[in-house]
Design an enzyme around this catalytic site. Structure first.
Site, short mmCIF file in Angstrom:
data_model
loop_
_atom_site.label_atom_id
_atom_site.label_comp_id
_atom_site.label_asym_id
_atom_site.label_seq_id
_atom_site.Cartn_x
_atom_site.Cartn_y
_atom_site.Cartn_z
CB SER A 158 -61.97 -35.70 -13.18
OG SER A 158 -61.98 -36.09 -14.53
N GLY A 198 -38.99 -23.59 -14.49
CA GLY A 198 -39.57 -24.72 -13.77
C GLY A 198 -39.44 -24.54 -12.27
CG PHE A 254 -42.29 -26.56 -17.68
CD1 PHE A 254 -42.71 -27.82 -18.07
CD2 PHE A 254 -41.52 -26.45 -16.52
CE1 PHE A 254 -42.40 -28.95 -17.33
CE2 PHE A 254 -41.20 -27.57 -15.76
CZ PHE A 254 -41.64 -28.82 -16.17
CB VAL A 255 -41.85 -24.08 -24.22
CG1 VAL A 255 -42.35 -23.20 -25.36
CG2 VAL A 255 -40.39 -23.78 -23.90
CB SER A 309 -55.58 -31.63 -21.85
OG SER A 309 -56.89 -31.60 -21.34
CD GLU A 328 -49.71 -29.50 -11.28
OE1 GLU A 328 -50.74 -28.96 -11.72
OE2 GLU A 328 -48.87 -30.09 -11.99
N GLY A 336 -40.15 -29.17 -7.26
CA GLY A 336 -41.03 -29.57 -6.17
C GLY A 336 -42.11 -30.47 -6.72
CG ASN A 340 -57.49 -26.46 -15.44
OD1 ASN A 340 -57.29 -26.71 -16.62
ND2 ASN A 340 -56.52 -26.49 -14.53
CE LYS A 386 -51.02 -22.93 -19.83
NZ LYS A 386 -52.17 -23.07 -20.76
CD GLU A 436 -52.61 -25.23 -16.14
OE1 GLU A 436 -52.00 -24.63 -17.03
OE2 GLU A 436 -53.10 -26.37 -16.29
CD GLU A 457 -58.15 -29.13 -23.24
OE1 GLU A 457 -58.39 -29.66 -22.15
OE2 GLU A 457 -57.86 -27.93 -23.35
#
Length: 356
Positions: free
Chosen positions: A324, A222, A182-183, A190, A227, A225, A315, A138, A313, A16
């Protein structure tokens, strides 16, 4: 009064790295030069440290290293030294009052550098090393938040040093999860290394892709819906920013959607009821305290088709470009960019004083 000596740290040994350059450019343009004497401290992709005294545009476009304005440096873990600037076989020292890390991902947001800051005894913006490490991982975030009764998507965690056959993995997935899957790398941001998997035949490729970014991965069901996000500012007393909503026509909110807004629009405020916003903000406060956060965080959640909320999650150093999500959410509650930065630096000094 003398200006506050602020060390702003950017770059980093992380995938990142380019995100950090765009974030820090916005931060530097919004720090009040009448209040702060800023030292720009850059970390290149190989982990080498420098003091940079060039212009912001050169930094943002990643030409700062070859600009002739970068001098080797390092942050001492000793309280006496502070920042060491290395030139001509010797070094000079520079005392800093507070550090503002604008670093994303591994080695910047995962507690690694926060441990160095703690050893140096220089106050710094953001979560401590323990909270940063937990929030970045995670799997650990799942374990702690689920134990506090916070709803999250069902998941399994896999480790490269504990190899399993695909037959064993498939058995776990069939027993606990539902498509789409989702893997994800356990420690990355990011959307690097993330794949959406709709059929079992694509799972092995997605696992290999995630392992390219981390030795531990998570596989989640998953959530059908959309986010939403909530921004938090504070140590003990918290200020909650506006709630935003992500509308994307990509398969998920991937890197291009996040940074190029490819097929994506972010609505701030979110197009949901005030009651649902209040519920999201209450979850955000709980998550922030459960994970021991301080300074700031952006907390992402899903609202499913039945209007149930699921935590996705957190951040702990969210994006800080002028466009942003975190600055936008805080601006909607009266914290424009300069005021937001003032407050973050004040919170860092407040936290340091409280622990003396």
């Amino acid at each position: 009064m003398s200006k506050l000596q602020v060390g702003v740290i950017f770059g980093g040994n992380s995938s990142e790295y380019p995100v950090s350059l765009h974030s820090v450019a916005s931060v530097l343009r919004n720090l009040d030069a009448n209040k702060y004497d800023v030292t720009m401290i850059g970390i290149d992709p190989n982990g080498n440290w420098y003091v940079y005294d060039g212009d912001i545009d050169t930094l943002e476009h990643d030409h700062w290293l070859e600009s002739g304005h970068a001098t080797r440096a390092l942050l001492s873990p000793s309280k006496q030294e502070g920042l060491l600037i290395l030139e001509n076989g010797t070094y000079t020292t520079k005392k800093l009052d507070v550090l503002l890390p604008i670093l994303h991902g591994k080695n910047g947001e995962d507690g690694t550098i926060q441990g160095l800051f703690t050893l140096s005894q220089i106050p710094y913006v953001g979560c401590n090393h323990v909270s940063s490490a937990i929030a970045m991982d995670k799997e650990y975030t799942h374990i702690i938040c689920e134990s506090a009764g916070i709803p999250m998507a069902p998941y399994i965690a896999l480790r490269k040093n504990m190899p399993q056959t695909m037959a064993q993995i498939v058995k776990q997935v069939e027993a606990k999860l539902q498509f789409p899957l989702f893997v994800k790398p356990a420690n990355a941001g990011s959307s690097f290394g993330i794949s959406k998997v709709n059929v079992m035949d694509d799972l092995e490729k997605a696992i290999d892709f995630a392992y390219a970014y981390d030795d531990k991965i998570v596989i989640e069901s998953g959530i059908s819906g959309f986010e939403v996000g909530s921004s938090v500012l504070g140590n003990d007393a918290l200020i909650i920013g506006d709630v935003d909503e992500i509308e994307t026509h990509n398969s998920f909110f991937d890197y291009d959607a996040k940074y190029e807004l490819e097929n994506t629009q972010i609505h701030c405020p979110a197009r949901i009821s005030d009651e649902k916003k209040a519920e999201i903000k209450a979850y955000a406060k709980t998550i922030y305290h459960v994970l021991g956060c301080s300074g700031l965080s952006r907390i992402d959640m899903f609202i499913d088709d039945d209007e149930k909320i699921f935590f996705n999650e957190i951040n702990t150093i969210p994006g800080f470009t002028s466009a942003s999500r975190y600055p936008s959410m805080m601006a909607n509650v009266g914290y424009d960019f300069p005021k937001l930065l003032d407050t973050l630096l004040e919170l860092a000094l407040e936290k340091a004083n409280a622990t003396k």
